[in-house]
Design a protein around this motif. Structure first.
Motif, PDB file in Angstrom:
ATOM      1  N   LYS A 195       0.829  -1.201   0.000  1.00  0.00           N
ATOM      2  CA  LYS A 195       0.000   0.000   0.000  1.00  0.00           C
ATOM      3  C   LYS A 195       0.864   1.252   0.000  1.00  0.00           C
ATOM      4  O   LYS A 195       2.038   1.220   0.345  1.00  0.00           O
ATOM      5  N   ASN A 196       0.241   2.365  -0.397  1.00  0.00           N
ATOM      6  CA  ASN A 196       0.862   3.698  -0.335  1.00  0.00           C
ATOM      7  C   ASN A 196       2.142   3.800  -1.169  1.00  0.00           C
ATOM      8  O   ASN A 196       3.102   4.472  -0.772  1.00  0.00           O
ATOM      9  N   LEU A 197       2.165   3.136  -2.336  1.00  0.00           N
ATOM     10  CA  LEU A 197       3.306   3.284  -3.234  1.00  0.00           C
ATOM     11  C   LEU A 197       3.268   4.641  -3.916  1.00  0.00           C
ATOM     12  O   LEU A 197       2.193   5.148  -4.254  1.00  0.00           O
ATOM     13  N   SER A 198       4.435   5.226  -4.146  1.00  0.00           N
ATOM     14  CA  SER A 198       4.518   6.422  -4.967  1.00  0.00           C
ATOM     15  C   SER A 198       4.504   6.002  -6.436  1.00  0.00           C
ATOM     16  O   SER A 198       4.663   4.826  -6.763  1.00  0.00           O
ATOM     17  N   ARG A 199       4.319   6.966  -7.337  1.00  0.00           N
ATOM     18  CA  ARG A 199       4.347   6.647  -8.769  1.00  0.00           C
ATOM     19  C   ARG A 199       5.694   6.054  -9.153  1.00  0.00           C
ATOM     20  O   ARG A 199       5.766   5.089  -9.920  1.00  0.00           O
ATOM     21  N   GLU A 200       6.767   6.640  -8.633  1.00  0.00           N
ATOM     22  CA  GLU A 200       8.103   6.170  -8.972  1.00  0.00           C
ATOM     23  C   GLU A 200       8.320   4.733  -8.488  1.00  0.00           C
ATOM     24  O   GLU A 200       8.912   3.902  -9.199  1.00  0.00           O
ATOM     25  N   GLU A 201       7.842   4.432  -7.286  1.00  0.00           N
ATOM     26  CA  GLU A 201       7.996   3.082  -6.750  1.00  0.00           C
ATOM     27  C   GLU A 201       7.181   2.069  -7.557  1.00  0.00           C
ATOM     28  O   GLU A 201       7.631   0.944  -7.798  1.00  0.00           O
TER      29      GLU A 201
ATOM     30  N   LEU B  62      -3.412  -4.212  -7.872  1.00  0.00           N
ATOM     31  CA  LEU B  62      -3.178  -3.086  -8.772  1.00  0.00           C
ATOM     32  C   LEU B  62      -4.299  -3.024  -9.807  1.00  0.00           C
ATOM     33  O   LEU B  62      -4.429  -3.913 -10.644  1.00  0.00           O
ATOM     34  N   PRO B  63      -5.138  -1.965  -9.783  1.00  0.00           N
ATOM     35  CA  PRO B  63      -6.189  -1.848 -10.786  1.00  0.00           C
ATOM     36  C   PRO B  63      -5.607  -1.445 -12.131  1.00  0.00           C
ATOM     37  O   PRO B  63      -4.578  -0.768 -12.203  1.00  0.00           O
ATOM     38  N   VAL B  64      -6.261  -1.856 -13.207  1.00  0.00           N
ATOM     39  CA  VAL B  64      -5.808  -1.487 -14.550  1.00  0.00           C
ATOM     40  C   VAL B  64      -6.243  -0.066 -14.870  1.00  0.00           C
ATOM     41  O   VAL B  64      -5.469   0.738 -15.376  1.00  0.00           O
ATOM     42  N   THR B  65      -7.503   0.263 -14.570  1.00  0.00           N
ATOM     43  CA  THR B  65      -8.023   1.615 -14.786  1.00  0.00           C
ATOM     44  C   THR B  65      -8.658   2.120 -13.492  1.00  0.00           C
ATOM     45  O   THR B  65      -8.849   1.365 -12.538  1.00  0.00           O
ATOM     46  N   GLY B  66      -8.975   3.396 -13.469  1.00  0.00           N
ATOM     47  CA  GLY B  66      -9.590   3.978 -12.278  1.00  0.00           C
ATOM     48  C   GLY B  66      -9.996   5.414 -12.522  1.00  0.00           C
ATOM     49  O   GLY B  66      -9.977   5.909 -13.654  1.00  0.00           O
ATOM     50  N   LYS B  67     -10.339   6.104 -11.452  1.00  0.00           N
ATOM     51  CA  LYS B  67     -10.739   7.498 -11.533  1.00  0.00           C
ATOM     52  C   LYS B  67      -9.514   8.382 -11.766  1.00  0.00           C
ATOM     53  O   LYS B  67      -8.391   7.983 -11.460  1.00  0.00           O
TER      54      LYS B  67
ATOM     55  N   GLY C  89      -6.548  10.668 -11.234  1.00  0.00           N
ATOM     56  CA  GLY C  89      -5.733  10.884 -10.050  1.00  0.00           C
ATOM     57  C   GLY C  89      -5.388   9.612  -9.294  1.00  0.00           C
ATOM     58  O   GLY C  89      -4.495   9.625  -8.442  1.00  0.00           O
ATOM     59  N   GLU C  90      -6.100   8.509  -9.578  1.00  0.00           N
ATOM     60  CA  GLU C  90      -5.797   7.245  -8.912  1.00  0.00           C
ATOM     61  C   GLU C  90      -4.565   6.593  -9.538  1.00  0.00           C
ATOM     62  O   GLU C  90      -4.293   6.755 -10.731  1.00  0.00           O
ATOM     63  N   LEU C  91      -3.839   5.848  -8.717  1.00  0.00           N
ATOM     64  CA  LEU C  91      -2.649   5.156  -9.187  1.00  0.00           C
ATOM     65  C   LEU C  91      -3.069   3.812  -9.765  1.00  0.00           C
ATOM     66  O   LEU C  91      -3.513   2.916  -9.046  1.00  0.00           O
ATOM     67  N   THR C  92      -2.959   3.684 -11.085  1.00  0.00           N
ATOM     68  CA  THR C  92      -3.362   2.472 -11.779  1.00  0.00           C
ATOM     69  C   THR C  92      -2.271   2.069 -12.777  1.00  0.00           C
ATOM     70  O   THR C  92      -1.332   2.840 -13.030  1.00  0.00           O
ATOM     71  N   LEU C  93      -2.432   0.879 -13.343  1.00  0.00           N
ATOM     72  CA  LEU C  93      -1.495   0.456 -14.385  1.00  0.00           C
ATOM     73  C   LEU C  93      -1.521   1.429 -15.554  1.00  0.00           C
ATOM     74  O   LEU C  93      -0.476   1.852 -16.057  1.00  0.00           O
TER      75      LEU C  93
END
Length: 212
Positions: free
Chosen positions: A36-42, A67-72, A74-78
């Motif tokens: 949880k709480n990964l940054s984009r870089e991580e 890890l979701p493929v798509t999302g809203k 601002g959300e971190l997704t694939l």
């Protein structure tokens, strides 16, 4: 058929095009739940380390569960980190696109492409194969117990259930019409026993439908 308990052997070969780095999920070829709480870089580093194959415009990586493929927005997704992942893999302006991927609740191989024409053709192939109920993927699993028949079909219904903080697909024995409306999915797979021994079996599985 009885419960299927996949057991995977460890692959020590380093994927082509990758560097000697393990990422946040370690060097396991079959990673578990995404931290949880990964940054984009991580997340980009983790996905880069999860690449298992590269051929022409195609990139295959092992997506962790969670890890979701798509999302809203601002959300971190694939999908949201594909531009950074493309740059990290040295693709320049040839940005990766998702050809085929499992949902958030599943781990497994994700097929990406840096060629729009290839992406479109492969997506159409998977759509037509699904409609015609032709298998497009083959899996192998070791079962705890030996199936009663050497080959056949597995027809079951699955639903998502929140267990110990994780969404898991669990079987539903006799789904009602209300269950179907509430998200229970009927599935169909072909199976064939390849080998048996010590109360276990090596089974080949070809899903014709999926839980999502």
């Amino acid at each position: 058929v009885g419960p299927l308990v996949p057991e995977f052997s460890r692959n020590q070969n380093q994927p082509r095009g990758s560097h000697q780095r393990s990422g946040l999920l370690g060097d396991q070829p079959f990673p578990g739940l995404l931290p949880k709480n990964l940054s984009r870089e991580e997340l980009v580093d983790t996905l880069r380390a999860a690449v298992v194959d590269r051929k022409g415009p195609l990139v295959t990586l092992n997506k962790p569960q969670g890890l979701p493929v798509t999302g809203k927005p601002g959300e971190l997704t694939l999908l949201s980190v594909l531009p950074e992942l493309s740059q990290s893999l040295g693709l320049g302006e040839r940005e990766l696109q998702v050809v085929r991927a499992s949902g958030k609740e599943s781990s497994g191989l994700v097929l990406l492409s840096s060629c729009p024409q290839t992406t479109s053709r492969l997506q159409k192939f998977f759509i037509h194969a699904r409609r015609a109920q032709r298998p497009t993927a083959t899996y192998c699993a070791v079962t705890n117990g030996i199936p009663a028949t050497s080959e056949g079909k597995i027809q079951t219904a699955l639903k998502l259930e929140h267990i110990d903080g994780v969404n898991l697909s669990v079987p539903v024995k006799t789904p009602s019409r209300k269950d179907i409306l509430e998200g229970v999915k009927k599935t169909l797979s072909h199976f064939r026993v390849l080998a048996t021994g010590s109360g276990c079996a090596l089974v080949q599985l070809q899903p014709l439908t999926g839980p999502g």
